[in-house]
Write an enzyme that holds these catalytic residues in place. Sequence first.
Site, PDB file in Angstrom:
ATOM      1  N   ASP A  38       0.896  -1.172   0.045  1.00 18.44           N
ATOM      2  CA  ASP A  38      -0.030   0.117  -0.089  1.00 18.44           C
ATOM      3  C   ASP A  38       0.841   1.244   0.156  1.00 18.44           C
ATOM      4  OD1 ASP A  38      -3.115   0.016   0.777  1.00 18.44           O
ATOM      5  OD2 ASP A  38      -2.205   1.990   0.997  1.00 18.44           O
ATOM      6  N   ASP A  61       3.828   2.576  -4.026  1.00 14.88           N
ATOM      7  CA  ASP A  61       3.033   3.096  -5.079  1.00 14.88           C
ATOM      8  C   ASP A  61       2.848   2.441  -6.146  1.00 14.88           C
ATOM      9  OD1 ASP A  61       1.706   4.855  -6.861  1.00 14.88           O
ATOM     10  OD2 ASP A  61       2.850   6.729  -5.732  1.00 14.88           O
ATOM     11  N   VAL A  62       1.665   1.976  -6.544  1.00 15.55           N
ATOM     12  CA  VAL A  62       1.381   1.145  -7.629  1.00 15.55           C
ATOM     13  C   VAL A  62       1.464   1.637  -8.868  1.00 15.55           C
ATOM     14  CG1 VAL A  62      -0.193  -0.662  -6.456  1.00 15.55           C
ATOM     15  CG2 VAL A  62      -1.212   1.268  -7.560  1.00 15.55           C
ATOM     16  N   ASN A  88      -5.621  -4.442  -6.546  1.00 18.21           N
ATOM     17  CA  ASN A  88      -6.753  -4.106  -5.730  1.00 18.21           C
ATOM     18  C   ASN A  88      -6.757  -2.490  -5.564  1.00 18.21           C
ATOM     19  OD1 ASN A  88      -9.167  -4.066  -3.735  1.00 18.21           O
ATOM     20  ND2 ASN A  88      -7.367  -3.621  -2.420  1.00 18.21           N
ATOM     21  N   TYR A 153     -13.824   7.241 -13.409  1.00 16.91           N
ATOM     22  CA  TYR A 153     -13.719   6.118 -12.884  1.00 16.91           C
ATOM     23  C   TYR A 153     -14.273   4.841 -13.582  1.00 16.91           C
ATOM     24  CZ  TYR A 153     -14.313   2.758  -8.853  1.00 16.91           C
ATOM     25  OH  TYR A 153     -14.406   1.636  -8.038  1.00 16.91           O
ATOM     26  N   LYS A 157     -12.080   1.663 -14.944  1.00 17.60           N
ATOM     27  CA  LYS A 157     -12.461   0.308 -14.695  1.00 17.60           C
ATOM     28  C   LYS A 157     -12.861  -0.637 -15.972  1.00 17.60           C
ATOM     29  CE  LYS A 157     -11.838   0.551 -10.175  1.00 17.60           C
ATOM     30  NZ  LYS A 157     -10.855  -0.334  -9.689  1.00 17.60           N
ATOM     31  N   THR A 190     -16.811   0.003   2.649  1.00 16.33           N
ATOM     32  CA  THR A 190     -15.286  -0.018   2.978  1.00 16.33           C
ATOM     33  C   THR A 190     -15.256   1.709   3.044  1.00 16.33           C
ATOM     34  OG1 THR A 190     -14.758   0.558   0.538  1.00 16.33           O
ATOM     35  CG2 THR A 190     -14.764  -1.644   1.118  1.00 16.33           C
TER      36      THR A 190
END
Length: 254
Positions: A38, A61-62, A88, A153, A157, A190
């Site tokens: 993360d 950091d992805v 994720n 978004y 996605k 979440t």
Amino acid sequence: MAGRVQDKIMLITGGASGIGLATARTLMREGAHVIITDRNVAGGEAAAAELGGSTLFLGQDVTSEDRWVEVIAQITDRFGRLDGLVNNAGCGSLRNIEEETLEGWRLVHAVNTESVFLGCKHAVRSMKKTGGGSIVNVSSVAGLRGAPDLPAYCSSKGAVRMLTKSVALWCAQNRYNIRCNSIHPSFLATPMVQAMIDLSPDGEKMRRRLERTAALERIGTPEDAANMILFLLSDESGFVTGSEFTVDGGTTAR
Ligand SMILES: NC(=O)c1ccc[n+]([C@@H]2O[C@H](COP(=O)([O-])OP(=O)(O)OC[C@H]3O[C@@H](n4cnc5c(N)ncnc54)[C@H](O)[C@@H]3O)[C@@H](O)[C@H]2O)c1
């Protein structure tokens, strides 16, 4: 009794909270060695401490390709291989097409889409050398149908959905024994969804709106997604690749 993913080496991005943390818990319960990453280092360390056992936390950091290379190298040096990857980590942007900025659009695509490209690329290169594996990309119902206030978004996605199919076909064609699937949750309880409720002028009204999007008329739990991910990472789904799985309480059924 052996767990459903006994002794498998699993990497989960965005593991400090929400779906990532629930997935880590679920996979550990079923016998996996779990590595969570993360960009929230304090949260990731706290999550790893809470998970206990052999959980390893790595700051990541992805959106950084260099860090992806380092993280996968660290895992294969330590455990010998990577069996599963859950892409994720993600972020949202609640701005309609007239309000969204180019900067916001690019950030959402870097975190939600480019990271999945990088994760798949480097995981495939590693997994193919060690006998194969399974990749799960966390998309959204917003990757299947539009929402007026989520253009960046939805776009990010939707791209994950098609990227997943391309990766699956490449791996099948080359007989890498690597499967790749996407999951598409609707609203789950979440911090990301709580933020949507908190930021809304009338939180209770917003909560009821989110509940009513599902045919089951409730917000789901992070464990609902984690259970689907568990199946896709386990050998039970050995004939499943390039597919998309909704976890949405019937949202897209109507
Ligand atoms: N919660 C939902 O209702 C829902 C529905 C559909 C899809 N999703 C998707 O599920 C995934 C997880 O969401 P969540 O609801 O658990 O959210 P969350 O905010 O609880 O967790 C997301 C995690 O990703 C991390 N992260 C964000 N940007 C990062 C980066 N650049 N590098 C590394 N880590 C980063 C955050 O620090 C956080 O720990 C996301 O991809 C989200 O789009 C969530």
